[in-house]
Design a protein around this motif. Structure first.
Motif, mmCIF file in Angstrom:
data_model
loop_
_atom_site.group_PDB
_atom_site.id
_atom_site.type_symbol
_atom_site.label_atom_id
_atom_site.label_comp_id
_atom_site.label_asym_id
_atom_site.label_seq_id
_atom_site.Cartn_x
_atom_site.Cartn_y
_atom_site.Cartn_z
ATOM 1 N N GLU A 1 0.842 -1.204 0.000
ATOM 2 C CA GLU A 1 0.000 0.000 0.000
ATOM 3 C C GLU A 1 0.873 1.248 0.000
ATOM 4 O OE1 GLU A 1 -3.304 -0.276 -0.315
ATOM 5 O OE2 GLU A 1 -3.010 -2.457 -0.317
ATOM 6 N N PHE A 2 0.350 2.325 -0.563
ATOM 7 C CA PHE A 2 1.110 3.571 -0.576
ATOM 8 C C PHE A 2 1.242 4.125 0.838
ATOM 9 C CE2 PHE A 2 0.153 3.488 -5.077
ATOM 10 C CZ PHE A 2 1.374 3.899 -5.598
ATOM 11 N N GLN A 3 2.460 4.517 1.175
ATOM 12 C CA GLN A 3 2.778 5.133 2.456
ATOM 13 C C GLN A 3 3.294 6.539 2.178
ATOM 14 O OE1 GLN A 3 2.278 3.497 5.403
ATOM 15 N NE2 GLN A 3 1.475 1.812 4.161
ATOM 16 N N GLU A 4 2.933 7.476 3.033
ATOM 17 C CA GLU A 4 3.459 8.826 2.879
ATOM 18 C C GLU A 4 4.738 8.957 3.697
ATOM 19 O OE1 GLU A 4 2.130 13.478 3.299
ATOM 20 O OE2 GLU A 4 0.612 11.932 3.010
ATOM 21 N N ILE A 5 5.805 9.358 3.027
ATOM 22 C CA ILE A 5 7.065 9.612 3.715
ATOM 23 C C ILE A 5 7.345 11.109 3.610
ATOM 24 C CG2 ILE A 5 8.002 7.310 3.360
ATOM 25 C CD1 ILE A 5 9.815 8.983 1.201
ATOM 26 N N ALA A 6 7.866 11.677 4.665
ATOM 27 C CA ALA A 6 8.158 13.112 4.676
ATOM 28 C C ALA A 6 9.608 13.310 5.087
ATOM 29 C CB ALA A 6 7.232 13.841 5.641
ATOM 30 N N ALA A 7 10.197 14.380 4.576
ATOM 31 C CA ALA A 7 11.591 14.689 4.910
ATOM 32 C C ALA A 7 11.759 16.191 5.063
ATOM 33 C CB ALA A 7 12.517 14.172 3.817
ATOM 34 N N GLN A 8 12.511 16.574 6.081
ATOM 35 C CA GLN A 8 12.891 17.969 6.261
ATOM 36 C C GLN A 8 13.917 18.324 5.192
ATOM 37 O OE1 GLN A 8 11.857 20.277 8.635
ATOM 38 N NE2 GLN A 8 10.328 18.789 9.266
ATOM 39 N N LEU A 9 13.811 19.504 4.637
ATOM 40 C CA LEU A 9 14.767 19.960 3.634
ATOM 41 C C LEU A 9 15.925 20.698 4.305
ATOM 42 C CD1 LEU A 9 12.241 21.278 0.979
ATOM 43 C CD2 LEU A 9 13.507 19.122 0.931
ATOM 44 N N ASP A 10 17.130 20.462 3.844
ATOM 45 C CA ASP A 10 18.309 21.169 4.351
ATOM 46 C C ASP A 10 18.344 22.599 3.822
ATOM 47 O OD1 ASP A 10 19.191 18.827 5.639
ATOM 48 O OD2 ASP A 10 20.160 18.135 3.797
ATOM 49 N N LYS A 11 17.920 22.785 2.596
ATOM 50 C CA LYS A 11 17.812 24.098 1.976
ATOM 51 C C LYS A 11 16.345 24.327 1.660
ATOM 52 C CE LYS A 11 18.988 26.678 -2.211
ATOM 53 N NZ LYS A 11 18.727 27.942 -1.602
ATOM 54 N N HIS A 12 15.847 25.509 1.957
ATOM 55 C CA HIS A 12 14.435 25.826 1.744
ATOM 56 C C HIS A 12 14.293 26.607 0.445
ATOM 57 C CE1 HIS A 12 13.660 25.546 6.354
ATOM 58 N NE2 HIS A 12 14.328 24.526 5.867
ATOM 59 N N PRO A 13 13.899 25.919 -0.644
ATOM 60 C CA PRO A 13 13.786 26.621 -1.919
ATOM 61 C C PRO A 13 12.718 27.711 -1.854
ATOM 62 C CG PRO A 13 12.824 24.437 -2.084
ATOM 63 C CD PRO A 13 13.481 24.531 -0.742
ATOM 64 N N ALA A 14 13.042 28.872 -2.417
ATOM 65 C CA ALA A 14 12.110 29.994 -2.471
ATOM 66 C C ALA A 14 12.122 30.544 -3.890
ATOM 67 C CB ALA A 14 12.517 31.079 -1.475
ATOM 68 N N GLY A 15 11.097 31.320 -4.223
ATOM 69 C CA GLY A 15 11.003 31.895 -5.554
ATOM 70 C C GLY A 15 10.691 30.849 -6.603
ATOM 71 N N LYS A 16 10.910 31.210 -7.841
ATOM 72 C CA LYS A 16 10.625 30.318 -8.966
ATOM 73 C C LYS A 16 11.849 29.451 -9.241
ATOM 74 C CE LYS A 16 9.166 30.504 -13.782
ATOM 75 N NZ LYS A 16 8.887 31.382 -14.912
ATOM 76 N N GLN A 17 11.643 28.122 -9.252
ATOM 77 C CA GLN A 17 12.737 27.166 -9.401
ATOM 78 C C GLN A 17 12.356 26.047 -10.362
ATOM 79 O OE1 GLN A 17 15.656 27.484 -7.854
ATOM 80 N NE2 GLN A 17 15.137 29.071 -6.366
ATOM 81 N N ASP A 18 13.358 25.492 -11.054
ATOM 82 C CA ASP A 18 13.183 24.226 -11.764
ATOM 83 C C ASP A 18 13.571 23.148 -10.761
ATOM 84 O OD1 ASP A 18 12.483 25.645 -14.006
ATOM 85 O OD2 ASP A 18 14.454 25.450 -14.962
ATOM 86 N N LEU A 19 12.662 22.222 -10.526
ATOM 87 C CA LEU A 19 12.755 21.254 -9.439
ATOM 88 C C LEU A 19 13.003 19.857 -10.000
ATOM 89 C CD1 LEU A 19 12.142 20.680 -6.406
ATOM 90 C CD2 LEU A 19 9.735 20.569 -7.062
ATOM 91 N N TYR A 20 14.010 19.161 -9.460
ATOM 92 C CA TYR A 20 14.362 17.820 -9.929
ATOM 93 C C TYR A 20 14.291 16.806 -8.798
ATOM 94 C CZ TYR A 20 15.975 19.717 -14.338
ATOM 95 O OH TYR A 20 16.013 20.321 -15.565
ATOM 96 N N PHE A 21 13.731 15.623 -9.115
ATOM 97 C CA PHE A 21 13.719 14.478 -8.211
ATOM 98 C C PHE A 21 14.577 13.399 -8.865
ATOM 99 C CE2 PHE A 21 9.277 16.168 -7.525
ATOM 100 C CZ PHE A 21 9.544 16.752 -6.311
ATOM 101 N N THR A 22 15.668 13.004 -8.204
ATOM 102 C CA THR A 22 16.547 11.959 -8.718
ATOM 103 C C THR A 22 16.418 10.762 -7.785
ATOM 104 O OG1 THR A 22 18.048 13.623 -9.614
ATOM 105 C CG2 THR A 22 18.907 11.372 -9.397
ATOM 106 N N PHE A 23 16.230 9.591 -8.379
ATOM 107 C CA PHE A 23 15.880 8.393 -7.618
ATOM 108 C C PHE A 23 17.076 7.473 -7.405
ATOM 109 C CE2 PHE A 23 12.240 9.902 -10.036
ATOM 110 C CZ PHE A 23 11.334 10.120 -9.014
ATOM 111 N N ALA A 24 17.117 6.870 -6.218
ATOM 112 C CA ALA A 24 18.099 5.839 -5.889
ATOM 113 C C ALA A 24 17.332 4.577 -5.537
ATOM 114 C CB ALA A 24 18.974 6.268 -4.719
ATOM 115 N N GLY A 25 17.844 3.447 -5.962
ATOM 116 C CA GLY A 25 17.159 2.188 -5.718
ATOM 117 C C GLY A 25 16.206 1.862 -6.853
ATOM 118 N N SER A 26 15.499 0.753 -6.688
ATOM 119 C CA SER A 26 14.516 0.324 -7.678
ATOM 120 C C SER A 26 13.479 -0.539 -6.960
ATOM 121 C CB SER A 26 15.186 -0.480 -8.798
ATOM 122 O OG SER A 26 15.791 -1.646 -8.273
ATOM 123 N N GLY A 27 12.439 -0.955 -7.682
ATOM 124 C CA GLY A 27 11.426 -1.824 -7.085
ATOM 125 C C GLY A 27 10.396 -1.084 -6.258
ATOM 126 N N TYR A 28 10.259 0.222 -6.487
ATOM 127 C CA TYR A 28 9.214 0.990 -5.817
ATOM 128 C C TYR A 28 8.524 1.892 -6.826
ATOM 129 C CZ TYR A 28 12.755 4.741 -5.503
ATOM 130 O OH TYR A 28 13.719 5.681 -5.777
#
Length: 167
Positions: A131-158
């Motif tokens: 089942e889908f679980q919600e995971i949350a993480a605190q950000l080390d840097k708080h992006p502000a303003g207009k940004q191009d946002l990237y999600f890079t994945f590690a691992g597989s099978g999810y």
């Protein structure tokens, strides 16, 4: 190069007879016409570009008709997705959350500007299960303003259903 490109280019139309001319496709397209709200819950398949991922239908209706709710699948080390022009406002975001399912552990790196750009933080998880679980993480840097946002994945099978940021 294995990239998904959703760019749109201008289609010339003759003012005299209304006939279409010849369009030339480009990587840049016509440019973005607005900003993107990263504080809303966003389907993970909403993206401006991607590399090394697949999508698939999710839920009875989508599986039956081939359209509707979709999710990211086929994720592997180094694959990524991006959203152009995410507007975090003046305050910026401090937390990111993802809805993930699968039987393997993984992590998602959140960066700005490119897959290898400035890192805002990481969301790591242990095999969330069927089942889908919600995971949350605190950000080390708080992006502000207009940004191009990237999600890079590690691992597989999810698989990934959605994401959202909070201030």
């Amino acid at each position: 190069g294995g990239y998904r490109s959703t760019n749109i280019d201008r289609m010339p139309i003759s003012a005299q007879d209304g006939l279409f001319g010849v369009a030339t496709g480009t990587r840049e397209g016509i440019g973005q016409v607005g900003t993107f709200d990263p504080y809303a819950e966003v389907s993970a398949v909403t993206l401006g570009n991607a590399s090394g991922i697949e999508t698939k239908p999710y839920g009875e209706t989508a599986e039956k008709y081939g359209s509707g709710t979709m999710l990211l699948s086929g994720i592997r080390d180094g694959s990524w997705t991006c959203i152009y022009g995410a507007d975090f406002g003046d305050r910026g975001a401090s937390v990111v959350s993802f809805k993930v399912r699968g039987y393997r552990s993984g992590a998602i790196r959140i960066s700005l500007g490119s897959p290898d750009g400035e890192v805002c933080g990481y969301a790591a998880f242990d095999a969330p299960g069927r089942e889908f679980q919600e995971i949350a993480a605190q950000l080390d840097k708080h992006p502000a303003g207009k940004q191009d946002l990237y999600f890079t994945f590690a691992g597989s099978g999810y698989e990934l259903l959605s994401w959202r940021f909070t201030a």
